[in-house]
Design a protein around this motif. Structure first.
Motif, short mmCIF file in Angstrom:
data_model
loop_
_atom_site.label_atom_id
_atom_site.label_comp_id
_atom_site.label_asym_id
_atom_site.label_seq_id
_atom_site.Cartn_x
_atom_site.Cartn_y
_atom_site.Cartn_z
N GLY A 1 7.38 -0.85 0.26
CA GLY A 1 6.78 -0.07 0.60
C GLY A 1 5.91 1.13 -0.02
N THR A 2 4.73 1.47 0.22
CA THR A 2 4.34 2.93 -0.41
C THR A 2 3.05 3.12 1.20
N LYS B 1 2.62 3.52 6.76
CA LYS B 1 3.51 3.42 5.56
C LYS B 1 2.71 1.49 6.00
N THR B 2 2.28 1.23 4.20
CA THR B 2 2.21 -0.39 4.73
C THR B 2 2.87 -1.10 3.47
N ARG C 1 6.22 -5.47 9.31
CA ARG C 1 7.37 -5.63 10.13
C ARG C 1 8.42 -5.02 10.11
N ASP C 2 9.09 -4.01 9.14
CA ASP C 2 10.19 -3.22 9.30
C ASP C 2 10.62 -1.76 9.75
N ARG C 3 9.11 -1.70 10.07
CA ARG C 3 8.96 -0.57 11.18
C ARG C 3 9.18 0.92 10.51
N SER C 4 9.56 0.77 8.91
CA SER C 4 9.34 2.01 8.74
C SER C 4 8.36 2.78 9.01
N PHE D 1 2.39 -0.64 13.39
CA PHE D 1 0.87 -0.42 13.16
C PHE D 1 -0.01 -0.39 11.61
N LEU D 2 -0.81 -1.05 11.65
CA LEU D 2 -1.69 -1.46 10.84
C LEU D 2 -2.72 -1.44 11.28
#
Lengths: 443, 692
Positions: free
Chosen positions: B221-222, B232-233, B248-251, B257-258
C-alpha cells in the motif's frame, strides 16, 4: 386487420355494461359515443368532489382488471392529496398475458369509454396529464386510440377547460417495444420514462411515486373503462351486478378448445360450467375437459374436475390456489399434450424474462432446456422432480411477479399431470441396447 | 433518527430507524451475503442473495432494501434462507463457466467464496451453457460475458460514481449483457473501477490479466505518484515487478477510488528508457559511468564552485518525498550556502495561507469535500486534473444533496451535478464568483476549490468575499503533482523556508535562475524545466537527478538515475495538506532514491547535514517544520494525517512567482506520463475519449 373476437350478437348469459356500444355501427367514433350516453359520466363527475368520486368507485367493489385484483377505489385513495408534485394517470394497455385479449376489444370498439374513465380518474386525484401505454404489437390499436384522442381534443373533451368544467387534461399514447415485462406496473413506468423496461424497487408504490417520481394512478385498460359505467349507474348498482367483494362484470377471453371462443362480458361469480357449456358452446368435438387456465398463462392450472364446479371470481379461484387473473381462460381438451403445454408456457416466460434478477433469468432458461428435453422423451424421472423443484426455487424469490408467473404453472402442471411426463419418458426413452459400443476400454 | 430495536438470529440489535437491514447487520458483525448491493451505490435488489426470513412476512425479503423496524425479528441463517442462497447460486452457476483455474478473479472472487460457503457439491445442471465470446472494450478493459452475473455494479459505479455512464445493458433474460453505450468499445475515463468492483471475473484488466494468481503477489500500500490528490494505491508485486494497482481494501482517503493513472500508470517504472546508470558528459557526450565516479565528480565540482563563491541554483521536484525536499533545501541553504532554491509552481498556496491567516480550520481535507453542504469549483476541470476530488464532490452531491457551483472556462463534468454553472475566462472568474453571492450564502457550509486562475492578490480578494457571505468556508488550493504541496511545505521556495517561515535570505526564483547567465551550477532534482525554457548560463555545471533522459537531463553534465516514488519510502503531502506514507514496492537496478543521492553527495562534500534516512529526516520534519507534528501511528499504519501549516501572515515574495498548472488531462502526467505505455495506448486507442 385483426379478426373480430366478438360474435355478432352478445350471448344471452352475458351481462353487457362495458360492451354496450361494441356492436353499434362505427362504434369507435366520438359521434356514436356521444349519442349513446358518452361522456355523461364525466359531466356527472364534474359536479362531484374528488372524495365522492373515489367513494363511488369504492362502493362499486371494482377490483383491478390487470390480474392482481387490487380494489381500485382504495388504490386511488392512496394518492397523497397534499403532494406539491403533479399527479399523473397511466393506463396499462400492455396486454401481453397469453390467453388475454380483452383490452384490445375495449380499445378497438370503444376507445372513448377509456378516455372518459381516464378523465374521471384524473378528476378524482387532481391529475391533468395521462398516458395510455399500449404494447407495440398492437400497432392498429395505437392508431385507433390516437384517432380517438384527436377527436376528443377537437370536440373539447380533452385539453384546456374541458366542456367549461374548468378541468384540464392532456392525454397521449405511448408505445411499448415488445416486452411482456412492461406490463408489470413499475417496469411500465420505467419504459414510459424512456428507460430499459425493468421493474422498480417497491415501496414506494406508484400512487406515491410513479411516473417521473410523481404520484400516479396506474390501472388496466378495463379498470378505467369500467369507471364511466360505475359513475352512471351508481357504485352500488354496479356492485350488485357481481358478488360481494367483487363488483360488476369482467371481460372474459375464452380461448382454446371450446366451440365458440371469443370475448364475453360475464358478471363476476359466473359459474365455470355455464361459461363452458352455454357461453362457450361446449368443449370442441364433444371431448372431455382436461385442464383449464383461469386467467392467463401465469395462473396455476386447474384439472378439468377441479374447474368444472368453480365460479369465475377472485375468491373462488383463490380457494383452489389459483387466480382469476386477467380473464384469459385457456381451455384444454383431453387430447392436449400437457408436457408440450408446459414447454410452450415456459418458452414464453423464458423469452420474456427481463434478466433483472437471478432466479427468474436463469430459472426460466434452465426450465426451458429441461422441458424441451422432457418433451423429446429424453431424461430421467429425477428430471421431472427437477422441474417442480426449480420452479419452487424461483417462487417467491424473484424481484417481480414474472418469476412467480413462470413458476406457478410449472409447479401445478408437474403436480397435476405428472403421469403424462412419465408416460412420455417411458414411451420415448432412449435405449442403449443394440447400439454399437463406441469406445472399447480393454482393447 | 431514533433508534429502533430489532432481533437478528436471536440477538437484540439497535440501529437508527430507516437503516437498511444489510447495513445494520454488517455493523453488528452479521454478514448478509449480496452481489448487487454495494454501499454508496443505488439499490438494485436484483441478485436475491440477501433474502432473509422476517417473522410474519409471507415470503423471504431482500435485506438490501428492507429498512429495520421496531420489533422486527430476522433470521439470516435459517434453513429456508440457506436453501434460498444455495438455489440462487445453483441458478447463477448454470450459465457461469467453471473456468476458475484460469480466471483472473480466482482466489478473490465473491461468487467463488459464496459457492464455497453455500453451494452444492454436485451440479444438477446437465444442459448446455450459454456462451458468448470474450470482448475487448478498450486497451485496459476486457469483458467475458458468460462470467457476468448481472449485478450491475459496473453500470452504477460508472454512472453514479464517475459520472461517465459508459455502460448499459442490452438484450433480455439470460441473454442480457453488459454493453458499452458506444456499442463495441468504451469511451470513458478508463479508470477501471468497473473491473475492481466486478464481483466475478467478467471484467478483467488488460494490464493484469493472466499475469498471476492473486495469492502469488505481495500487496504494497503506497501513494500514487501522479496527481496531487494523494490516492492510496495498493500495488500487487511479483518478482520485483508491479503488476497491478488497486485499492480494494478501501484503506486510505480514496476508499477504492482510483483513476487510470493510479490503477495502471505504474508501468513507467519498468520503461525501457529508464536510466539505470549515471551518465557523465565526456567530450560533449553523455556516457555511462559508475555511481562512485559520478558522485565523486559532482561532489568535487560542487565543492570547487562553493569554494570559489560560485552561484548555485537548485530546482526541486513535485514528485519527491517530503524528506527529500526537506533535505534538499537544507543541502542548498546550509550545505551549498545558496538561497536560490525553487520548484515549478502550480498553485498559490502561500497566498491562501496568508489570506486565511488567523482563521482556524480554513483548509479542507479530502473528506470535507464529501461532507460539505456546498462546493464552489473555480477554474479547474477537476474530473480531468483532480479525479479523486471530483469523485468526492460528485459523491457529496449524490449522497448529501450538496449544492455544487462551477465557475470555469469551458464545460466540465461537474456541471451535471451543479446547482449553477458559470462560464468565465480565467481573469473574470473572481467577478463571476461574486455574482453567485446569494446562492453561496443560501447554500452555507462551503468548500472553495480554486486553481491557478486565482493567484496573488486575487486569493485574498476571494477569501474576503467569501468571508463577507458569513457562511463557514474551507479552501483547497489546487496544485499539480503528488508532492507539489509538500515541496512548498518543505521550503522549496526562494523566500520561504520549511513551514512557510521567511527564508534567511531571499533567492532567485526558478525562472530567474534559468535566465541568469552567470549561474555557475544548476542542480535539478526530478523536474524538467528545460522542456519549455532555455538555460541562459552556458558555463553552468548541470546536475540532474531523473528517471529518464528528459530535455533537462540531456543538457546535464552529470545525470544521476533516480528511483521513482514506487521504489522508495518517505512521506508525501497531497493537495489538501494530508501527509501519507510511501512504501517501497519494487527496486530498479541502478537507480537510487534521491535522498540516498543527497546523503552520498553530502558525504562526498564532507557536509554534516544529518543522516539521510527517511525515518530520521521525517523525525526532524516533525520536530522542526511547522504543522508537521503529525501523529506517527497514523502515518505508520498508512493513514492520512492532516498537516497544519503556519497560521499567520506570510512574508511576501520579492517578485510574484510564475504559477501555472500543467493542465494535465486524465491521460497525461507531465514528463512521467510520457513514459507510461498504458496512458499512451489509451490515448491512441480508436474512438474518442469521454468529454462532458
Amino acid at each position: 386487420m385483426n379478426p373480430s373476437l366478438l360474435h355478432d350478437a352478445p350471448h344471452p348469459a352475458e351481462t353487457i355494461v362495458l360492451g354496450k356500444r361494441f356492436r353499434l355501427p362505427n362504434s369507435r367514433s366520438i359521434d356514436t359515443y356521444l349519442a349513446n350516453d358518452g361522456y355523461q359520466a364525466f359531466m356527472k363527475a364534474s359536479k362531484m368532489t374528488p372524495d365522492e368520486i373515489i367513494n363511488e368507485v369504492k362502493t362499486s367493489n371494482l377490483r383491478g382488471r390487470g390480474g392482481a385484483g387490487f380494489p381500485t377505489g382504495m388504490k386511488w385513495s392512496f394518492v397523497p392529496k397534499q403532494s406539491p408534485k403533479p399527479k399523473y394517470i397511466v393506463v396499462n394497455g400492455d396486454e401481453s398475458e397469453p390467453g388475454t385479449c380483452k383490452d384490445r376489444v375495449l380499445i378497438q370498439y370503444d376507445p372513448h369509454q377509456l378516455i372518459e374513465g381516464i378523465l374521471i380518474a384524473g378528476m378524482s386525484v387532481d391529475a391533468h396529464r395521462g398516458w395510455i401505454y399500449i404494447r407495440g404489437e398492437y400497432r392498429y390499436l395505437i392508431d385507433i386510440m390516437d384517432k380517438a384522442i384527436s377527436e376528443a381534443y377537437a370536440r373539447g373533451w380533452l385539453g384546456k377547460n374541458i366542456q367549461g368544467t374548468g378541468f384540464d387534461f392532456e392525454l397521449s399514447t405511448h408505445t411499448g417495444a415488445g416486452a411482456y415485462e412492461c406490463g408489470e406496473e413499475s417496469a411500465l413506468l420505467e419504459s414510459l420514462e424512456g428507460k430499459r423496461g425493468v421493474p422498480r424497487i417497491r415501496p414506494p408504490f406508484p400512487a406515491v411515486s410513479g411516473a417521473f417520481q410523481c404520484p400516479t394512478i396506474l390501472n388496466n385498460v378495463e379498470t378505467f373503462a369500467a369507471v364511466p359505467g360505475i359513475l352512471q349507474m351508481g357504485g352500488q348498482a354496479w356492485a350488485d351486478l357481481g358478488i360481494p367483494k367483487a363488483g360488476g362484470t369482467k371481460l372474459t377471453c375464452l380461448t382454446g378448445h371450446v366451440n365458440r371462443p371469443g370475448v364475453y362480458e360475464l358478471a363476476l361469480g359466473f359459474p365455470v360450467r355455464r361459461m363452458l357449456e352455454e357461453v362457450g358452446g361446449g368443449i370442441r368435438g364433444g371431448k372431455k375437459l382436461k385442464a383449464m387456465i383461469p386467467g392467463g398463462s401465469s395462473c396455476p392450472i386447474l384439472t378439468g374436475e377441479e374447474a368444472w364446479e368453480l365460479n369465475m371470481d377472485y375468491d373462488s379461484m383463490a380457494k383452489v390456489k389459483t387466480m382469476l387473473g386477467s380473464g384469459g381462460v385457456v381451455i384444454m381438451d383431453e387430447d392436449t399434450d400437457m408436457v408440450k403445454a408446459a414447454l410452450r408456457i415456459i418458452r414464453f416466460y423464458q423469452h420474456e424474462s427481463c434478466g433483472w434478477c437471478i432466479p427468474c433469468r436463469e430459472g426460466t432458461l434452465w426450465l426451458k432446456k429441461l422441458l424441451t428435453r422432457l418433451d423429446e422423451g429424453v431424461g430421467t424421472v429425477q428430471d421431472i422432480d427437477l422441474v417442480g423443484d426449480l420452479a419452487d426455487n424461483m417462487l417467491g424469490r424473484t424481484f417481480c411477479p414474472l418469476g412467480d408467473a413462470a413458476a406457478m404453472p410449472m409447479m401445478s402442471i408437474v403436480r397435476k399431470f405428472r403421469h403424462e411426463f412419465e408416460a412420455k419418458l417411458a414411451q420415448k426413452s432412449v435405449s442403449m441396447a443394440g447400439l454399437p459400443q463406441l469406445v472399447s476400454i480393454n482393447g | 433518527m431514533a433508534d429502533v430495536t430489532f432481533t437478528v438470529n436471536g440477538k437484540s440489535l439497535q440501529a437508527p430507524a430507516g437503516t437498511l437491514l444489510i447495513d445494520a447487520c454488517k455493523r453488528s458483525g452479521i454478514e448478509i451475503p449480496a452481489f448487487c448491493y454495494y454501499e454508496g451505490l443505488a439499490l438494485q435488489a436484483a441478485c436475491r442473495m440477501c433474502l432473509v426470513e422476517v417473522e410474519k412476512a409471507p415470503k423471504l425479503l431482500a435485506g438490501c432494501t428492507l429498512p429495520v423496524a421496531e420489533g422486527m425479528v430476522v433470521h439470516t441463517e435459517s434453513p429456508a434462507v440457506v436453501k434460498a442462497r444455495k438455489t440462487t447460486l445453483e441458478f447463477l452457476l448454470t450459465n457461469h463457466p467453471l473456468d476458475c483455474p484460469v480466471c483472473d478473479k480466482g482466489g478473490e472472487c465473491e461468487l467463488q467464496d459464496m459457492v464455497f460457503r453455500y453451494g452444492a457439491g454436485e451440479s444438477r445442471f446437465t444442459e448446455i451453457k450459454h456462451h458468448v465470446d470474450e470482448k475487448q472494450w478498450s486497451p485496459v478493459v476486457y469483458f467475458d460475458a458468460p462470467r457476468c452475473i448481472l449485478c450491475y455494479r459496473c453500470v452504477r459505479i460508472c454512472d453514479e460514481g464517475l459520472g461517465v455512464k459508459a455502460l448499459g445493458v442490452t438484450n433480455r433474460g439470460a441473454y442480457a449483457e453488459i454493453t458499452p453505450n458506444k456499442g463495441d468499445h468504451l469511451e470513458c475515463d478508463e479508470c477501471g473501477s468497473c473491473i475492481d468492483i466486478c464481483p466475478v471475473g467478467a471484467l478483467t484488466s488488460g494490464i493484469y490479466r493472466y499475469q498471476t494468481r492473486p495469492w502469488e503477489m505481495e500487496h504494497v500500500g503506497t501513494i500514487c505518484t501522479h496527481c496531487s490528490n494523494g490516492c492510496k494505491t495498493t500495488l500487487g508485486v511479483k518478482n520485483d515487478q508491479i503488476i497491478r494497482g488497486n485499492n480494494r481494501d478501501r484503506s486510505g482517503i480514496n476508499g477504492e477510488f482510483l483513476c487510470v493513472k493510479g490503477r495502471y500508470a505504474f508501468d513507467f517504472v519498468g520503461h525501457a528508457e529508464r536510466l539505470q546508470s549515471p551518465l557523465m558528459r565526456v567530450d560533449g557526450k553523455l556516457v555511462e559511468v559508475s555511481w562512485s565516479k559520478a558522485l565523486a565528480h559532482v561532489a568535487q565540482k560542487f565543492s570547487e564552485i562553493k569554494a570559489a563563491g560560485g552561484k548555485f541554483g537548485v530546482i526541486g521536484s513535485e514528485h519527491t518525498t517530503n524528506e527529500e525536499n526537506f533535505y534538499l533545501q537544507k543541502f542548498a541553504r546550509q550545505g551549498l550556502g545558496t538561497p536560490h532554491i525553487d520548484h515549478r509552481r502550480s498553485g498559490d498556496v502561500p497566498a491562501l495561507l496568508d489570506a486565511v491567516s488567523g482563521k482556524s480550520g480554513a483548509l479542507a481535507t479530502t473528506a470535507d469535500l464529501y461532507n460539505a453542504k456546498a462546493v464552489l469549483i473555480i477554474g479547474s476541470d477537476l474530473s480531468q486534473q483532480h479525479p479523486f476530488l471530483a469523485y468526492q464532490i460528485r459523491s457529496d452531491a449524490r449522497h448529501h444533496q450538496a449544492k455544487i457551483f462551477t465557475v470555469t472556462e469551458g464545460p466540465v463534468r461537474e456541471d451535471k451535478v451543479a446547482a449553477k454553472k458559470v462560464r468565465a475566462a480565467a481573469g473574470e472568474q473572481l467577478a463571476a464568483v461574486m455574482g453567485l453571492a446569494e446562492d453561496l450564502r443560501a447554500a452555507g457550509d462551503l468548500v472553495v476549490v480554486f486553481g491557478d486562475s486565482i493567484q496573488g492578490s486575487a486569493v485574498g480578494e476571494l477569501v474576503s468575499f467569501i468571508d463577507s457571505l458569513g457562511v463557514p468556508a474551507k479552501y483547497v488550493c489546487l496544485v499539480d503533482y503528488a508532492n507539489s504541496r509538500g515541496a512548498l511545505d518543505m521550503g522549496l521556495a526562494p523566500h520561504l523556508g520549511p513551514g512557510y517561515h521567511a527564508a534567511a535570505q531571499t533567492g532567485m526564483s526558478l525562472s530567474e535562475m534559468l535566465a541568469d547567465a552567470t549561474l555557475d551550477a544548476l542542480w535539478v532534482v526530478g523536474s524538467n524545466p528545460l522542456k519549455s525554457a532555455k538555460l541562459a548560463s552556458e558555463k553552468a555545471f548541470v546536475v540532474v537527478q531523473e528517471l529518464f533522459l528528459t530535455e533537462t537531463a540531456q543538457r546535464a553534465d552529470v545525470v544521476l538515475p533516480a528511483a521513482s516514488a514506487y521504489e522508495k519510502s518517505g512521506t508525501v503531502t497531497n493537495v489538501c495538506g494530508e501527509a501519507q506514507r510511501l512504501r517501497k514496492a519494487v527496486s530498479v537496478m541502478g537507480a537510487k532514491a534521491d535522498l540516498d543521492i543527497f546523503g552520498l553527495l553530502a558525504r562526498g562534500m564532507r557536509l554534516d547535514l544529518g543522516q539521510a534516512a527517511p525515518d530520521k529526516v521525517f523525525e526532524e520534519i516533525r520536530t522542526s517544520v511547522h504543522g508537521y507534528n503529525v501523529p506517527l501511528p497514523v502515518i505508520a499504519t498508512g493513514g492520512a494525517a492532516m498537516t497544519a501549516p503556519v497560521n499567520g501572515r506570510l512574508p511576501a515574495a520579492a517578485q510574484p512567482p510564475a504559477i501555472q498548472s500543467a493542465r494535465d488531462s486524465l491521460f497525461t502526467s507531465g514528463s512521467l506520463g510520457r513514459y507510461s505505455k498504458v496512458l499512451k495506448t489509451v490515448l491512441e486507442a480508436p474512438g474518442g475519449l469521454y468529454k462532458p
